[in-house]
Design a protein around this motif. Sequence first.
Motif, PDB file in Angstrom:
ATOM      1  N   HIS A 135      -6.091   8.152  16.618  1.00 22.51           N
ATOM      2  CA  HIS A 135      -5.755   8.109  15.186  1.00 22.51           C
ATOM      3  C   HIS A 135      -5.029   6.801  14.845  1.00 22.51           C
ATOM      4  O   HIS A 135      -5.247   6.220  13.778  1.00 22.51           O
ATOM      5  CB  HIS A 135      -4.884   9.304  14.813  1.00 22.51           C
ATOM      6  CG  HIS A 135      -5.448  10.611  15.262  1.00 22.51           C
ATOM      7  ND1 HIS A 135      -4.754  11.489  16.057  1.00 22.51           N
ATOM      8  CD2 HIS A 135      -6.673  11.170  15.052  1.00 22.51           C
ATOM      9  CE1 HIS A 135      -5.509  12.541  16.305  1.00 22.51           C
ATOM     10  NE2 HIS A 135      -6.673  12.371  15.708  1.00 22.51           N
ATOM     11  N   ALA A 136      -4.186   6.344  15.766  1.00 28.00           N
ATOM     12  CA  ALA A 136      -3.487   5.081  15.550  1.00 28.00           C
ATOM     13  C   ALA A 136      -4.471   3.916  15.500  1.00 28.00           C
ATOM     14  O   ALA A 136      -4.345   3.016  14.661  1.00 28.00           O
ATOM     15  CB  ALA A 136      -2.445   4.858  16.646  1.00 28.00           C
ATOM     16  N   CYS A 137      -5.459   3.938  16.390  1.00 25.50           N
ATOM     17  CA  CYS A 137      -6.452   2.861  16.408  1.00 25.50           C
ATOM     18  C   CYS A 137      -7.300   2.881  15.136  1.00 25.50           C
ATOM     19  O   CYS A 137      -7.647   1.828  14.590  1.00 25.50           O
ATOM     20  CB  CYS A 137      -7.342   2.993  17.649  1.00 25.50           C
ATOM     21  SG  CYS A 137      -6.459   2.620  19.188  1.00 25.50           S
ATOM     22  N   ALA A 138      -7.627   4.076  14.656  1.00 26.47           N
ATOM     23  CA  ALA A 138      -8.362   4.176  13.389  1.00 26.47           C
ATOM     24  C   ALA A 138      -7.519   3.642  12.236  1.00 26.47           C
ATOM     25  O   ALA A 138      -8.032   3.020  11.300  1.00 26.47           O
ATOM     26  CB  ALA A 138      -8.746   5.630  13.132  1.00 26.47           C
ATOM     27  N   ALA A 139      -6.217   3.851  12.333  1.00 23.57           N
ATOM     28  CA  ALA A 139      -5.313   3.373  11.279  1.00 23.57           C
ATOM     29  C   ALA A 139      -5.268   1.860  11.230  1.00 23.57           C
ATOM     30  O   ALA A 139      -5.095   1.265  10.157  1.00 23.57           O
ATOM     31  CB  ALA A 139      -3.908   3.927  11.499  1.00 23.57           C
ATOM     32  N   LEU A 140      -5.429   1.204  12.386  1.00 23.85           N
ATOM     33  CA  LEU A 140      -5.374  -0.259  12.408  1.00 23.85           C
ATOM     34  C   LEU A 140      -6.463  -0.851  11.528  1.00 23.85           C
ATOM     35  O   LEU A 140      -6.213  -1.773  10.750  1.00 23.85           O
ATOM     36  CB  LEU A 140      -5.530  -0.775  13.841  1.00 23.85           C
ATOM     37  CG  LEU A 140      -4.450  -0.371  14.847  1.00 23.85           C
ATOM     38  CD1 LEU A 140      -4.689  -1.082  16.168  1.00 23.85           C
ATOM     39  CD2 LEU A 140      -3.062  -0.692  14.322  1.00 23.85           C
ATOM     40  N   SER A 141      -7.679  -0.335  11.654  1.00 23.29           N
ATOM     41  CA  SER A 141      -8.801  -0.853  10.862  1.00 23.29           C
ATOM     42  C   SER A 141      -8.602  -0.563   9.376  1.00 23.29           C
ATOM     43  O   SER A 141      -8.824  -1.427   8.522  1.00 23.29           O
ATOM     44  CB  SER A 141     -10.113  -0.237  11.343  1.00 23.29           C
ATOM     45  OG  SER A 141     -10.365  -0.589  12.690  1.00 23.29           O
ATOM     46  N   ALA A 142      -8.190   0.661   9.075  1.00 24.89           N
ATOM     47  CA  ALA A 142      -7.990   1.039   7.671  1.00 24.89           C
ATOM     48  C   ALA A 142      -6.863   0.237   7.039  1.00 24.89           C
ATOM     49  O   ALA A 142      -6.960  -0.212   5.891  1.00 24.89           O
ATOM     50  CB  ALA A 142      -7.700   2.540   7.579  1.00 24.89           C
ATOM     51  N   ALA A 143      -5.782   0.033   7.798  1.00 21.47           N
ATOM     52  CA  ALA A 143      -4.655  -0.727   7.273  1.00 21.47           C
ATOM     53  C   ALA A 143      -5.037  -2.191   7.061  1.00 21.47           C
ATOM     54  O   ALA A 143      -4.595  -2.826   6.091  1.00 21.47           O
ATOM     55  CB  ALA A 143      -3.463  -0.634   8.221  1.00 21.47           C
ATOM     56  N   GLN A 144      -5.864  -2.735   7.952  1.00 19.35           N
ATOM     57  CA  GLN A 144      -6.319  -4.113   7.803  1.00 19.35           C
ATOM     58  C   GLN A 144      -7.085  -4.287   6.497  1.00 19.35           C
ATOM     59  O   GLN A 144      -6.887  -5.266   5.764  1.00 19.35           O
ATOM     60  CB  GLN A 144      -7.197  -4.506   8.991  1.00 19.35           C
ATOM     61  CG  GLN A 144      -7.694  -5.942   8.969  1.00 19.35           C
ATOM     62  CD  GLN A 144      -6.613  -6.948   9.311  1.00 19.35           C
ATOM     63  OE1 GLN A 144      -5.556  -6.573   9.797  1.00 19.35           O
ATOM     64  NE2 GLN A 144      -6.883  -8.220   9.057  1.00 19.35           N
ATOM     65  N   ARG A 145      -7.961  -3.328   6.193  1.00 17.48           N
ATOM     66  CA  ARG A 145      -8.699  -3.394   4.921  1.00 17.48           C
ATOM     67  C   ARG A 145      -7.751  -3.267   3.740  1.00 17.48           C
ATOM     68  O   ARG A 145      -7.903  -3.964   2.725  1.00 17.48           O
ATOM     69  CB  ARG A 145      -9.759  -2.286   4.878  1.00 17.48           C
ATOM     70  CG  ARG A 145     -10.896  -2.467   5.876  1.00 17.48           C
ATOM     71  CD  ARG A 145     -12.030  -1.508   5.586  1.00 17.48           C
ATOM     72  NE  ARG A 145     -11.629  -0.110   5.733  1.00 17.48           N
ATOM     73  CZ  ARG A 145     -11.691   0.571   6.882  1.00 17.48           C
ATOM     74  NH1 ARG A 145     -12.123  -0.034   7.989  1.00 17.48           N
ATOM     75  NH2 ARG A 145     -11.329   1.836   6.940  1.00 17.48           N
ATOM     76  N   ASP A 146      -6.780  -2.395   3.866  1.00 16.44           N
ATOM     77  CA  ASP A 146      -5.797  -2.169   2.810  1.00 16.44           C
ATOM     78  C   ASP A 146      -5.003  -3.442   2.538  1.00 16.44           C
ATOM     79  O   ASP A 146      -4.852  -3.885   1.385  1.00 16.44           O
ATOM     80  CB  ASP A 146      -4.858  -1.037   3.247  1.00 16.44           C
ATOM     81  CG  ASP A 146      -4.091  -0.426   2.093  1.00 16.44           C
ATOM     82  OD1 ASP A 146      -3.758  -1.155   1.149  1.00 16.44           O
ATOM     83  OD2 ASP A 146      -3.789   0.785   2.149  1.00 16.44           O
ATOM     84  N   LEU A 147      -4.497  -4.055   3.600  1.00 14.91           N
ATOM     85  CA  LEU A 147      -3.690  -5.265   3.450  1.00 14.91           C
ATOM     86  C   LEU A 147      -4.528  -6.450   2.989  1.00 14.91           C
ATOM     87  O   LEU A 147      -4.047  -7.308   2.236  1.00 14.91           O
ATOM     88  CB  LEU A 147      -2.999  -5.588   4.776  1.00 14.91           C
ATOM     89  CG  LEU A 147      -1.921  -4.596   5.222  1.00 14.91           C
ATOM     90  CD1 LEU A 147      -1.493  -4.887   6.656  1.00 14.91           C
ATOM     91  CD2 LEU A 147      -0.723  -4.641   4.290  1.00 14.91           C
ATOM     92  N   SER A 148      -5.792  -6.510   3.427  1.00 11.61           N
ATOM     93  CA  SER A 148      -6.665  -7.616   3.021  1.00 11.61           C
ATOM     94  C   SER A 148      -6.876  -7.630   1.520  1.00 11.61           C
ATOM     95  O   SER A 148      -6.854  -8.681   0.877  1.00 11.61           O
ATOM     96  CB  SER A 148      -8.027  -7.494   3.724  1.00 11.61           C
ATOM     97  OG  SER A 148      -7.884  -7.640   5.120  1.00 11.61           O
TER      98      SER A 148
END
Length: 381
Positions: A286-299
């Motif tokens: 779940h943490a690894c999935a969050a990394l990708s989602a957060a990257q899109r969010d911050l981008s």
Amino acid sequence: MSRRTPNPYRPGFNQAPARLVGRDAILAAAAEALEIAAFDGRTPRPLLLVGPRGVGKTVLLGEIATVAAQGHGWPTVAVEIRPGTPFTAELVERLRDAATLLRQATVEKGGRLRVSGGKVSAKVFGVGGEVDVVRSAAGSAAVPLDEALSDAADAATACGGGLVITVDELQLADRAELANLAAVLQQHVADHWPLVVAGAGLPSLRERDRTVTYLERGEWHELGLLEPADTREALVAPAADAGRPMDEAAADVLTRASGGYPYAVQVLGHHAWRASHGQERIGVVHACAALSAAQRDLSAGLYASRWNDASPKEREYLAALAHLPEGAGGGDVARELGQPTSGVSYLRDRLIKKGTLFPERGALRFLVPGMARWIREQADA
């Protein structure tokens, strides 16, 4: 279908995190200032919070108001300065409201404030406080700031209470208007009003206090990144409190990815919670999935806004730093640009004051984690 549990992480502007960590010194300073005003018969120095965006300055102003309301029953007059917009008229209006509320409020059992007649919410007085605001026929007439502040302070003194003023985005204030506010406050320090003033702004505010003695002599607090232990607590504690604990390995992944940046902590926690929907724990997957989602969010948000806020020369500086190994300093960036260090130091200083970069033990770092990679990807696209 599993029952939805509210997400305990709160990314977004002026949303207090479920666990406010790493800011104990500032809250202790605010508590002390309130006690000085309430019990020592002195007006304390103003509290000034400076730091880049996303480190919790606005949240802390709200926490100071909460401490004042819950600990002393004092109201807070809060003003947020907007670009190119004078703030004195709004401050005067809110001071007049506070004076009216202080004169009309009565304390009932349990600390609830109430008066007869029509009521309006007055949450600044404490949870559930209600008072009545009555305006005179001359209510629309212009009132000088000095008069409005004196009236509110006198009303607070008369009822045995006090007043808090918070001003956010101080760096946006017109210099003359800010100097006028500071002059009025400084003039009345000797009157020993039960008054606490707290302001917040970007690091560039430091440049403005040089011509304003009242601010220069304030109690300054620099807000920056969270320490690793505090970062971990900000991630782990809300999940545990909400009934879906976070595994140690998952906490390690998210702590490293956040870089201690408070806003990124909330974004990563938010997406880890979403990814673990229906599960009993938040795990590494779940943490690894969050990394990708957060990257899109911050981008879509912080990366783009900070890049767009940079001048062409500042973008060149950022791009050069992004393509250098981690740990590079200002001299390395200058060499990458083919310039002497002194020739581009002004860009470094501007980007630090904006809160895009920050110095750490001789190195330059991007404040928002992942922005260097985003810049490289932009260049390669």
